[in-house]
Write an enzyme that holds these catalytic residues in place. Structure first.
Site, mmCIF file in Angstrom:
data_model
loop_
_atom_site.group_PDB
_atom_site.id
_atom_site.type_symbol
_atom_site.label_atom_id
_atom_site.label_comp_id
_atom_site.label_asym_id
_atom_site.label_seq_id
_atom_site.Cartn_x
_atom_site.Cartn_y
_atom_site.Cartn_z
ATOM 1 N N ASP A 19 -28.381 41.661 13.108
ATOM 2 C CA ASP A 19 -28.426 41.435 14.219
ATOM 3 C C ASP A 19 -27.665 42.339 14.615
ATOM 4 O O ASP A 19 -26.310 42.690 14.938
ATOM 5 C CB ASP A 19 -28.244 40.594 14.526
ATOM 6 C CG ASP A 19 -29.339 39.904 16.042
ATOM 7 O OD1 ASP A 19 -29.813 40.570 16.492
ATOM 8 O OD2 ASP A 19 -29.322 38.675 16.500
ATOM 9 N N GLY A 69 -29.426 46.252 19.438
ATOM 10 C CA GLY A 69 -30.222 46.576 20.921
ATOM 11 C C GLY A 69 -28.697 46.318 21.892
ATOM 12 O O GLY A 69 -29.074 47.126 22.724
ATOM 13 N N ASN A 118 -41.015 39.968 14.691
ATOM 14 C CA ASN A 118 -40.467 40.922 15.646
ATOM 15 C C ASN A 118 -41.938 42.212 16.389
ATOM 16 O O ASN A 118 -41.730 43.307 17.164
ATOM 17 C CB ASN A 118 -40.068 42.551 14.875
ATOM 18 C CG ASN A 118 -38.842 42.158 14.240
ATOM 19 O OD1 ASN A 118 -37.690 42.125 13.807
ATOM 20 N ND2 ASN A 118 -37.797 41.147 15.703
HETATM 21 C C1 FPP Z 1 -32.305 43.313 15.583
HETATM 22 O O1 FPP Z 1 -30.530 43.600 16.299
HETATM 23 C C2 FPP Z 1 -32.098 44.415 14.161
HETATM 24 C C3 FPP Z 1 -33.573 44.618 14.097
HETATM 25 C C4 FPP Z 1 -34.795 44.035 14.553
HETATM 26 C C5 FPP Z 1 -34.319 46.130 13.055
HETATM 27 C C6 FPP Z 1 -32.960 46.092 12.390
HETATM 28 C C7 FPP Z 1 -32.972 47.601 11.879
HETATM 29 C C8 FPP Z 1 -31.712 48.966 11.332
HETATM 30 C C9 FPP Z 1 -30.976 48.304 11.459
HETATM 31 C C10 FPP Z 1 -32.442 49.781 11.040
HETATM 32 C C11 FPP Z 1 -33.268 50.106 9.941
HETATM 33 C C12 FPP Z 1 -33.172 49.327 8.708
HETATM 34 C C13 FPP Z 1 -32.803 50.346 7.973
HETATM 35 C C14 FPP Z 1 -32.798 49.340 6.282
HETATM 36 C C15 FPP Z 1 -32.468 51.501 7.371
HETATM 37 P P1 FPP Z 1 -31.933 43.542 17.774
HETATM 38 O O2 FPP Z 1 -32.490 44.549 18.290
HETATM 39 O O3 FPP Z 1 -32.594 42.336 17.499
HETATM 40 O O4 FPP Z 1 -30.730 43.557 19.275
HETATM 41 P P2 FPP Z 1 -30.497 42.564 19.717
HETATM 42 O O5 FPP Z 1 -30.018 41.695 18.936
HETATM 43 O O6 FPP Z 1 -29.351 42.705 19.946
HETATM 44 O O7 FPP Z 1 -31.214 42.844 21.319
#
Ligand code: FPP
Length: 229
Positions: free
Chosen positions: A13, A16, A61
């Site tokens: 996490d 973003g 998501n």
């Molecule tokens: C959460 O951060 C992350 C995700 C929803 C996506 C995770 C994906 C990756 C790390 C990239 C691809 C993965 C692999 C295995 C190649 P968020 O967007 O919710 O962040 P925030 O809480 O700061 O908004």
């Protein structure tokens, strides 16, 4: 001293918020987050971890903006294609936990190919959670379980209807990004897992920090409901 660490699960996490801090688009955070994922995968393999489970995309998501979803899946597809050689070289078997049918066609093709190519690898299992919801996983397992003959309705058979069938439960769950919640991830499998919450945003998460967390894991005493000897 805890028992040995065989299964690590990670909620990656903070992509973003990491991007926002650098005045960049959220998609940039996901791109750098994919680099962190690559590093952590090879590091876990080098540490001889048997199972690594990464939460990459939840059922919830899908409610994100369409362009963010499409960036995430193109990154995942690119990752599955470009990193296939790395998985093979490191003897890593890729498995999906989640609903295959709902994924974009390009991701399905790359994922199916990578899972097929790595299916005989025995060094480590990499579970990639895509279109995953733990409540949905429990619901689907229950539906299938109800169809079993009475004599086959054992707890072991129930567990083997999960995406994680025949795997050991996570010993350690790490969530980066500062939030302290499970977000519908492996709710059944985490019954006795040690939980670790890091304030680091996922793109900044390093093998060094993982090593530190593992050190702390070994300092914890896991009792599994028993009294220590
Ligand atoms: C959460 O951060 C992350 C995700 C929803 C996506 C995770 C994906 C990756 C790390 C990239 C691809 C993965 C692999 C295995 C190649 P968020 O967007 O919710 O962040 P925030 O809480 O700061 O908004």
């Amino acid at each position: 001293m805890s028992e040995s660490l065989q299964h690590i699960a990670i909620i990656m996490d903070g992509n973003g918020r990491w991007a926002k801090k650098q005045n960049k688009e959220r998609s940039f955070g996901h791109r750098i987050g994919a680099d962190s994922a690559r590093e952590i995968i090879t590091h876990c393999r080098a540490l001889n971890i048997s199972y690594l489970t990464l939460y990459a995309f939840s059922k919830e998501n899908w409610a994100r903006p369409k362009d963010e979803i499409s960036t995430l899946f193109s990154l995942l597809t690119e990752f599955l294609t470009k990193e296939l050689q790395t998985l093979l070289k490191n003897d890593i078997c890729l498995k999906l936990i989640g609903t295959f049918d709902n994924l974009p066609i390009t991701t399905k093709t790359a994922l199916k190919y990578a899972c097929e190519k790595t299916k005989n690898c025995t060094g480590m299992v990499l579970n990639l959670a895509l279109d995953y919801s733990s409540r949905n996983e429990i619901f689907l397992a229950t539906q299938k379980f109800a169809l079993l003959e009475k004599e086959k309705q054992t707890e072991e058979n129930f567990q083997n209807l999960f995406f994680t069938a025949h795997q050991i439960d996570p010993d350690l769950l790490i969530r980066t990004g500062g939030e302290k919640r499970l977000s519908n991830f492996l709710l059944y499998q985490l019954a006795y897992t040690e939980l670790y919450f890091s304030d680091t945003f996922w793109p900044d998460f390093t093998p060094n920090e993982l090593d530190e967390i593992i050190k702390k894991f070994y300092q914890r005493q896991r009792r599994f409901g028993k009294i220590p000897e």
